[in-house]
Design a protein around this motif. Structure first.
Motif, mmCIF file in Angstrom:
data_model
loop_
_atom_site.group_PDB
_atom_site.id
_atom_site.type_symbol
_atom_site.label_atom_id
_atom_site.label_comp_id
_atom_site.label_asym_id
_atom_site.label_seq_id
_atom_site.Cartn_x
_atom_site.Cartn_y
_atom_site.Cartn_z
ATOM 1 N N MET A 1 -17.378 48.705 -22.446
ATOM 2 C CA MET A 1 -17.309 50.170 -22.365
ATOM 3 C C MET A 1 -18.370 50.665 -21.397
ATOM 4 O O MET A 1 -19.551 50.647 -21.692
ATOM 5 C CB MET A 1 -17.525 50.785 -23.751
ATOM 6 N N LYS A 2 -17.958 51.128 -20.219
ATOM 7 C CA LYS A 2 -18.911 51.509 -19.178
ATOM 8 C C LYS A 2 -19.001 53.014 -18.966
ATOM 9 O O LYS A 2 -19.715 53.474 -18.092
ATOM 10 C CB LYS A 2 -18.541 50.818 -17.861
ATOM 11 N N ASN A 3 -18.267 53.785 -19.757
ATOM 12 C CA ASN A 3 -18.265 55.228 -19.551
ATOM 13 C C ASN A 3 -18.887 55.983 -20.713
ATOM 14 O O ASN A 3 -18.505 57.101 -21.027
ATOM 15 C CB ASN A 3 -16.839 55.725 -19.330
ATOM 16 N N CYS A 4 -19.866 55.381 -21.381
ATOM 17 C CA CYS A 4 -20.495 56.032 -22.531
ATOM 18 C C CYS A 4 -21.309 57.242 -22.081
ATOM 19 O O CYS A 4 -22.141 57.154 -21.184
ATOM 20 C CB CYS A 4 -21.403 55.044 -23.271
ATOM 21 N N LYS A 5 -21.077 58.364 -22.751
ATOM 22 C CA LYS A 5 -21.833 59.578 -22.464
ATOM 23 C C LYS A 5 -22.719 60.009 -23.636
ATOM 24 O O LYS A 5 -23.588 60.863 -23.469
ATOM 25 C CB LYS A 5 -20.877 60.710 -22.084
ATOM 26 N N ILE A 38 -27.331 59.212 -20.421
ATOM 27 C CA ILE A 38 -26.597 59.143 -21.683
ATOM 28 C C ILE A 38 -27.282 60.030 -22.715
ATOM 29 O O ILE A 38 -28.506 59.961 -22.889
ATOM 30 C CB ILE A 38 -26.523 57.690 -22.199
ATOM 31 N N ILE A 199 -17.175 66.262 -23.670
ATOM 32 C CA ILE A 199 -16.943 64.825 -23.594
ATOM 33 C C ILE A 199 -15.795 64.444 -24.512
ATOM 34 O O ILE A 199 -15.356 65.236 -25.348
ATOM 35 C CB ILE A 199 -18.216 64.028 -23.963
ATOM 36 N N GLU A 202 -13.698 58.927 -26.913
ATOM 37 C CA GLU A 202 -13.734 57.558 -26.391
ATOM 38 C C GLU A 202 -14.960 57.306 -25.507
ATOM 39 O O GLU A 202 -15.210 56.164 -25.087
ATOM 40 C CB GLU A 202 -12.458 57.223 -25.621
ATOM 41 N N GLU A 203 -15.735 58.345 -25.231
ATOM 42 C CA GLU A 203 -16.958 58.196 -24.447
ATOM 43 C C GLU A 203 -18.208 58.138 -25.327
ATOM 44 O O GLU A 203 -19.322 58.269 -24.848
ATOM 45 C CB GLU A 203 -17.081 59.366 -23.460
ATOM 46 N N LEU A 260 -24.648 48.147 -16.990
ATOM 47 C CA LEU A 260 -24.151 49.378 -16.357
ATOM 48 C C LEU A 260 -24.395 49.396 -14.854
ATOM 49 O O LEU A 260 -25.396 48.854 -14.382
ATOM 50 C CB LEU A 260 -24.821 50.608 -17.000
#
Length: 260
Positions: A1-5, A38, A199, A202-203, A260
């Protein structure tokens, strides 16, 4: 998971070690996450007042407190799910009818935490915020959450039925049950956060260990259970990491952020 906000953490049993502290290794990895843009969030069943020492230490961008009944974003309240004074009195009366007049009860309001414990909570947990002792006679407060200590399953079942307009979840580390407004849960609060922050669920990477975290872990893009989590949480999680006393969060985030 590379789009974590957003990183979202339960407190007790998750971000907090058994001694009710946050490890320096975990704090360092949270600082690194912030540097990468993040957001940091706390999602706890504690009242805001009972989490103040950790809120001051973490300065979270997002705070979900009282099991989802209170939500703050960037220091501003964006959601409150409150019982009226009348509803609060009726809940306390129902608890005493089912469990006895001397049953232990806690009530969260926005600004205070009320209790009738026989033992001062701070004698058992020094991190516990300031609480106000009351016998709950003539109690006149709007509340966010009520917790009741119930030792018999039959009593818990009966109180659930009497308070059918409430969401009820038991905590695994004792005999306490929390009552919030119907459908007021951590996952409902997350939807409020997503709307405010812009957001998507899924983030979000969420971390938890107890029954109240199950819906949250299912909802978010990645749900992570601590190694000390109850079996029901580990079974639904996307990943199980080291325990809260083994720097499980720090080890996971160190690896995640390096990728990341």
């Amino acid at each position: 998971m590379k789009n974590c906000k957003l990183l979202l953490f339960d407190l007790d049993g998750t971000l907090l070690r058994s001694d009710k502290t946050i490890s320096q290794a975990t704090l360092r990895t949270l600082q690194e996450a912030r540097k990468k843009g993040i957001l940091i969030g706390v999602s706890t069943s504690r009242s805001e007042q009972n989490a103040l020492s950790f809120i001051e230490e973490l300065q979270p961008d997002v705070l979900i407190a009282s099991g989802g009944a209170l939500v703050k974003y960037n220091g501003e309240y964006i959601y409150k799910a409150e019982f009226s004074k009348k509803e609060t009195r009726q809940m306390i009366a129902a608890a005493r009818e089912v469990c006895g007049m001397d049953c232990e009860i806690t009530i969260d309001t926005i600004h205070s935490h009320y209790w009738n414990y026989k033992i001062d909570p701070k004698k058992q947990d020094q991190s516990w915020g300031d609480s106000i002792y009351t016998d709950f006679k003539d109690f006149e407060e709007i509340c966010l959450k009520m917790c009741v200590e119930i030792f018999k399953d039959s009593q818990a079942k009966r109180l659930r039925e009497m308070l059918h307009d409430c969401d009820c979840i038991r905590f695994s580390d004792g005999y306490w049950y929390k009552f919030t407004k119907k459908d007021v849960t951590k996952e409902k609060a997350i939807m409020e956060v997503c709307s405010a922050c812009g957001i998507k669920t899924e983030e979000i990477i969420a971390f938890g260990d107890d029954y109240a975290d199950i819906g949250m872990l299912k909802l978010c893009g990645k749900g992570i259970a601590m190694g000390n989590a109850i079996n029901e949480v580990q079974e639904i999680a996307d990943l199980v990491i080291g325990s809260n006393d083994e720097d499980g969060i720090a080890e996971y985030l160190k690896d995640y952020l390096n990728r990341l």
